[in-house]
Design an enzyme around this catalytic site. Structure first.
Site: not given
Ligand code: ASP
Length: 330
Positions: A188, A216, A218-219, A239-240, A242
């Site tokens: 991301t 789905r 995410g954040d 990032t992570g 979400g």
């Molecule tokens: N945060 C992103 C999501 O959950 C994915 C990521 O940052 O790796 O879609």
């Protein structure tokens, strides 16, 4: 008597001058970017590491060029993210991961700290630069958040570049999809910046999690969770995984801790990532800059692709917990 008073006053003035010169002046501009956080293998071959580093550097320079000339932080954020969206190494734009159905479904958002303006898109399948689509939503629509087919239609109405599924085909991502990996592939991308006028901006763009199902989201496109900017406090891009960043409204919480509790940027970012999120089992990281140009690049994973540049010539790029060495431009 008079002589000694003059002497003393002179001494105090000199001391004042020395102290105020020694105090570091806030930088005129700052830009920070990330290319995803997660379980990055320490055995990453050097050639791959190098490719990520030069990908980050290219994006950083695209944004910095704008800030150097006195341009706006929102333009720098968009420019840096567009470069990463074109780089197949990152999970955004061209390099987006595949959904369960074998398609790309991209999310992005952008926020201007001046006037709290924001734009976001989710579930976009055919736009080359989702970050520019988010910007277009912010600048040229009465809405903040568009999704799916409607977002694509809006992109076409505004002549944004679209791309078909062949453009989004990358062999490595396809391989991950076939192996039915559930967890997100890293990559991301995000950017935060402070410009010479004192305005903050943040943006984030992603393909989401590999093999995600049922639409789905995410954040990343959720303002306040994955992206937030306010001139009163800071700009944040996350990032992570979400789901955790949404549940803890991470980006906005950090801004609140600064504005209402008087915490420093690092205290707030560290608390959310290394205490709140970690306790709940949420993996990830974030980049942030506050209105005085202080930065934070915090993660609770093995690594995070990241880089920053400041007007005073400081520039740094890294992946793991390398010590930050202040260096002049490479
Ligand atoms: N945060 C992103 C999501 O959950 C994915 C990521 O940052 O790796 O879609």
């Amino acid at each position: 008597m008079a002589k000694s008073i003059i002497k003393k006053t002179g001494f105090v003035l000199l001391l004042f001058l020395i102290v105020s010169c020694a105090k570091e002046k806030p930088p005129r501009y700052v830009i920070v970017i990330h290319g995803g956080a997660g379980a990055i293998s320490a055995d990453l071959p050097d050639s791959v590491k190098q490719a990520y580093i030069s990908g980050l550097n290219e994006a950083l320079s695209a944004g910095e060029k704008i800030l150097q000339k006195g341009g706006k932080s929102i333009d720098a954020v968009e420019a840096a993210i567009r470069v990463m969206e074109d780089n197949p190494l990152f999970n955004a734009g061209k390099g987006s991961v595949y959904t369960y159905e074998g398609k790309v479904s991209m999310d992005a958002s952008i926020m201007d700290g001046q006037g709290s303006k924001a734009g976001a898109v989710a579930g976009v399948e055919d736009v080359r630069h989702p970050i520019s689509l988010a910007r277009m939503v912010m600048d040229s629509s009465e809405y903040v958040f568009l999704s799916g087919r409607g977002a694509s239609e809006f992109a076409r109405t505004h002549q944004l570049e679209t791309a078909d599924s062949t453009y989004f085909f990358t062999p490595g991502r396809w391989e991950e999809h076939l192996r039915k990996l559930r967890e997100g592939k890293l990559g991301t991308v995000g950017c935060v910046a402070l410009d010479q006028q004192g305005n903050l901006a943040a943006g984030t763009s992603t393909g989401g999690l590999t093999n995600k199902r049922w639409g789905r989201i995410g954040d990343t496109p959720v303002i306040g969770a994955g992206t937030y900017a306010s001139n009163k406090s800071c700009a944040v891009s996350c990032t992570g995984v979400g789901e955790y960043f949404i549940r803890f409204v991470v980006a906005h919480s950090i801004a609140d801790m600064i504005e209402y509790k008087g915490w420093t940027l690092r205290q707030a970012a560290n608390f959310v990532i290394n205490e709140q999120l970690k306790r709940a089992g949420g993996e990830g990281g974030l980049i942030a800059v506050d209105r005085n140009g202080n930065i934070a690049m915090i993660y609770n994973t093995k690594g995070m692709f990241r880089a920053y540049a400041k007007s005073n010539g400081e520039r740094w790029t890294g992946i793991f917990a390398e010590k930050i060495k202040r260096s002049a431009k490479p």
